[in-house]
Scaffold this active site. Structure first.
Site, PDB file in Angstrom:
ATOM      1  N   TYR A   1     -14.995   1.402   8.494  1.00 53.12           N
ATOM      2  CA  TYR A   1     -13.576   1.663   8.757  1.00 53.12           C
ATOM      3  C   TYR A   1     -13.372   2.014  10.238  1.00 53.12           C
ATOM      4  CZ  TYR A   1      -8.892   3.688   8.040  1.00 53.12           C
ATOM      5  OH  TYR A   1      -7.545   3.962   8.088  1.00 53.12           O
TER       6      TYR A   1
ATOM      7  N   ARG B   1      -9.213  10.665  -2.220  1.00 50.63           N
ATOM      8  CA  ARG B   1      -8.808  11.512  -1.100  1.00 50.63           C
ATOM      9  C   ARG B   1      -8.623  12.946  -1.578  1.00 50.63           C
ATOM     10  NH1 ARG B   1      -4.908   6.989   0.804  1.00 50.63           N
ATOM     11  NH2 ARG B   1      -5.650   6.540   2.889  1.00 50.63           N
TER      12      ARG B   1
ATOM     13  N   ASN C   1      -3.037  -8.430  -0.268  1.00 50.25           N
ATOM     14  CA  ASN C   1      -3.957  -9.065  -1.220  1.00 50.25           C
ATOM     15  C   ASN C   1      -4.208  -8.166  -2.426  1.00 50.25           C
ATOM     16  OD1 ASN C   1      -5.565  -7.094  -0.160  1.00 50.25           O
ATOM     17  ND2 ASN C   1      -7.270  -8.424   0.396  1.00 50.25           N
TER      18      ASN C   1
ATOM     19  N   GLY D   1       0.830  -1.209   0.000  1.00 51.36           N
ATOM     20  CA  GLY D   1       0.000   0.000   0.000  1.00 51.36           C
ATOM     21  C   GLY D   1       0.863   1.257   0.000  1.00 51.36           C
TER      22      GLY D   1
ATOM     23  N   GLY E   1      -3.687  -2.056  -2.482  1.00 54.36           N
ATOM     24  CA  GLY E   1      -2.247  -1.923  -2.699  1.00 54.36           C
ATOM     25  C   GLY E   1      -1.926  -2.217  -4.155  1.00 54.36           C
TER      26      GLY E   1
ATOM     27  N   TYR F   1      -4.684  -8.728  23.373  1.00 54.21           N
ATOM     28  CA  TYR F   1      -3.532  -9.635  23.234  1.00 54.21           C
ATOM     29  C   TYR F   1      -2.386  -9.185  24.127  1.00 54.21           C
ATOM     30  CZ  TYR F   1      -5.074 -13.103  19.937  1.00 54.21           C
ATOM     31  OH  TYR F   1      -5.718 -14.176  19.372  1.00 54.21           O
TER      32      TYR F   1
HETATM   33  N1  UDP Z   1     -12.780  16.468   0.141  1.00 59.93           N
HETATM   34  C1  UDP Z   1     -13.101  17.490  -0.741  1.00 59.93           C
HETATM   35  N2  UDP Z   1     -12.965  17.275  -2.073  1.00 59.93           N
HETATM   36  C2  UDP Z   1     -12.503  16.086  -2.595  1.00 59.93           C
HETATM   37  C3  UDP Z   1     -12.169  15.042  -1.693  1.00 59.93           C
HETATM   38  C4  UDP Z   1     -12.332  15.271  -0.337  1.00 59.93           C
HETATM   39  O1  UDP Z   1     -13.509  18.589  -0.324  1.00 59.93           O
HETATM   40  O2  UDP Z   1     -12.402  15.975  -3.827  1.00 59.93           O
HETATM   41  C5  UDP Z   1     -12.920  16.715   1.572  1.00 59.93           C
HETATM   42  C6  UDP Z   1     -13.709  15.662   2.341  1.00 59.93           C
HETATM   43  O3  UDP Z   1     -15.087  15.976   2.319  1.00 59.93           O
HETATM   44  C7  UDP Z   1     -13.099  15.791   3.720  1.00 59.93           C
HETATM   45  C8  UDP Z   1     -11.644  16.162   3.466  1.00 59.93           C
HETATM   46  O4  UDP Z   1     -11.620  16.671   2.139  1.00 59.93           O
HETATM   47  O5  UDP Z   1     -13.713  16.846   4.448  1.00 59.93           O
HETATM   48  C9  UDP Z   1     -10.685  15.005   3.570  1.00 59.93           C
HETATM   49  O6  UDP Z   1     -11.196  13.952   2.805  1.00 59.93           O
HETATM   50  P1  UDP Z   1     -10.393  12.621   2.526  1.00 59.93           P
HETATM   51  O7  UDP Z   1     -11.275  11.763   1.667  1.00 59.93           O
HETATM   52  O8  UDP Z   1      -9.036  12.933   1.991  1.00 59.93           O
HETATM   53  O9  UDP Z   1     -10.150  11.931   3.947  1.00 59.93           O
HETATM   54  P2  UDP Z   1     -10.899  11.931   5.375  1.00 59.93           P
HETATM   55  O10 UDP Z   1     -10.058  12.796   6.235  1.00 59.93           O
HETATM   56  O11 UDP Z   1     -12.294  12.458   5.234  1.00 59.93           O
HETATM   57  O12 UDP Z   1     -10.868  10.496   5.774  1.00 59.93           O
END
Ligand code: UDP
Length: 334
Positions: free
Chosen positions: A153, A194, A41, A19, A45, A167
């Site tokens: 998650y 992300r 798996n 990953g 990744g 553990y």
């Molecule tokens: N976000 C955004 N535009 C994008 C992707 C994410 O504004 O294209 C925002 C999302 O709503 C969150 C923050 O960016 O508030 C971080 O999102 P990410 O998916 O990176 O990870 P998270 O911290 O939410 O797990």
């Protein structure tokens, strides 16, 4: 607390080693002279992440799902990084995500018990949910929706933490728990959804940046080399309770979008899309514990880290374009 200095090289198992963070960790462990058994798996990744390590005689890769029992033979340390981790990925693979935090944790903890191996669980700031305490200290129990879309998650990782502590308590396994905050850098998947991957891709392609909600929600972004340094330091410690490893520099998502435009020199516009359900309003690690007990703090701020990541994203975009047009391209690992 004492920092352990490894006298001998170890045989280290890294579930999730292909990953994003896992592959950087494998590289760092090889750099310390260890023998690394990377198990993945490949659900999220990629072999591309470890391509440059495969000629190394101290590196083994095994394609294996740790949700099934698996025995790699004697190992001295297990760094368990196995899990989908971006919201898009873990929501697509919700059941697998729940299983890897539960079954995968049990299987790897059993290995640690069997071989008297040290164990490190990579957990997450998602344990804090949409936090009511700010910044988040390790002592905060969190504000998590146990049945919402992110629960696959969040609860998986909270369960994994509980299993790891059990553990340690019941079987005296020498465990550590690391809470990772948003991390970015080379090898972040281009299409994991992300915020950094989306914004970098959109900016470099000249497409509109998609800010979800009004962009006032905050995140704190840690560059991958700082994160790996924190993982290694925690690995060498004897701290059994969770430790936050993240960069306390806190940015609104709008500030993040503007910084990406500045660093890339892009003229893309900023557009708005609906905020996903249960999207945390704020996230910022309190890293006093890591500072005091591990002597760790991040060195690379967001602007510098985005600059360091740019070449990788440009290359990933070139590869994606070439693949779409059916051309073959040589992968150069960054
Ligand atoms: N976000 C955004 N535009 C994008 C992707 C994410 O504004 O294209 C925002 C999302 O709503 C969150 C923050 O960016 O508030 C971080 O999102 P990410 O998916 O990176 O990870 P998270 O911290 O939410 O797990």
């Amino acid at each position: 607390m004492k920092l352990i200095h490894w006298k001998d090289t170890m045989r280290v198992l890294v579930p999730g080693g292909a990953g994003f963070i896992g592959s950087h960790l494998c590289e760092a462990l090889l750099g310390e002279g260890h023998h690394v058994v990377c198990v993945d798996n490949l659900i999220t990744g990629s072999l591309r992440n470890i391509e440059h390590l495969r000629s190394e005689s101290r590196f083994e890769f095994i394609q294996q799902d740790i949700n099934e029992p698996y025995d790699p033979g004697k190992v001295d340390f297990i760094y368990n990084l196995a899990s989908p981790a971006s919201p898009v990925d873990y929501m697509e693979h919700g059941i697998e995500t729940l299983k890897v935090g539960s079954l995968g944790s049990f299987h790897t903890l059993e290995l640690a018990r069997k071989y008297s191996a040290k164990y490190l669980l990579s957990s997450t700031s998602e344990c804090y949910g949409d936090p009511l305490e700010h910044p988040q200290k390790e002592t905060y129990w969190g504000h998590v929706n146990p049945i919402g879309p992110r629960s696959v998650y969040d609860e998986s990782k909270r369960f994994a933490e509980a299993a790891t502590m059990a553990y340690h308590r019941y079987h005296k396994v020498d465990t550590r728990i690391l809470r990772i905050f948003n991390t970015y850098g080379p090898r972040l998947q281009l299409n994991d959804g992300r915020v950094i991957s989306n914004f970098m891709k959109q900016a470099l392609r000249g497409e509109p940046l998609t800010v979800y909600g009004d962009g006032s929600q905050t995140r704190s972004f840690c560059y991958v080399s700082d994160e790996v340094d924190g993982i290694l330091r925690l690995g060498r410690s004897d701290i059994h309770e969770p430790v936050n490893i993240g960069n306390p520099g806190e940015f609104t998502i709008m500030e993040c979008a503007k910084l990406v435009l500045k660093v890339t020199g892009s003229k893309s516009e900023i557009t708005f899309q609906p905020l996903p359900q249960d999207d945390p309003k704020q996230r910022c690690p309190d890293i006093s514990k890591a500072r005091q007990m591990l002597g760790w703090e991040p060195k690379i701020d967001l602007q510098a880290g985005l600059k360091l990541s740019m070449e990788y994203f440009q290359q990933a975009i070139r590869m994606e374009d070439a693949e779409k047009s059916g051309k073959k391209v040589e992968q150069v690992a960054v």
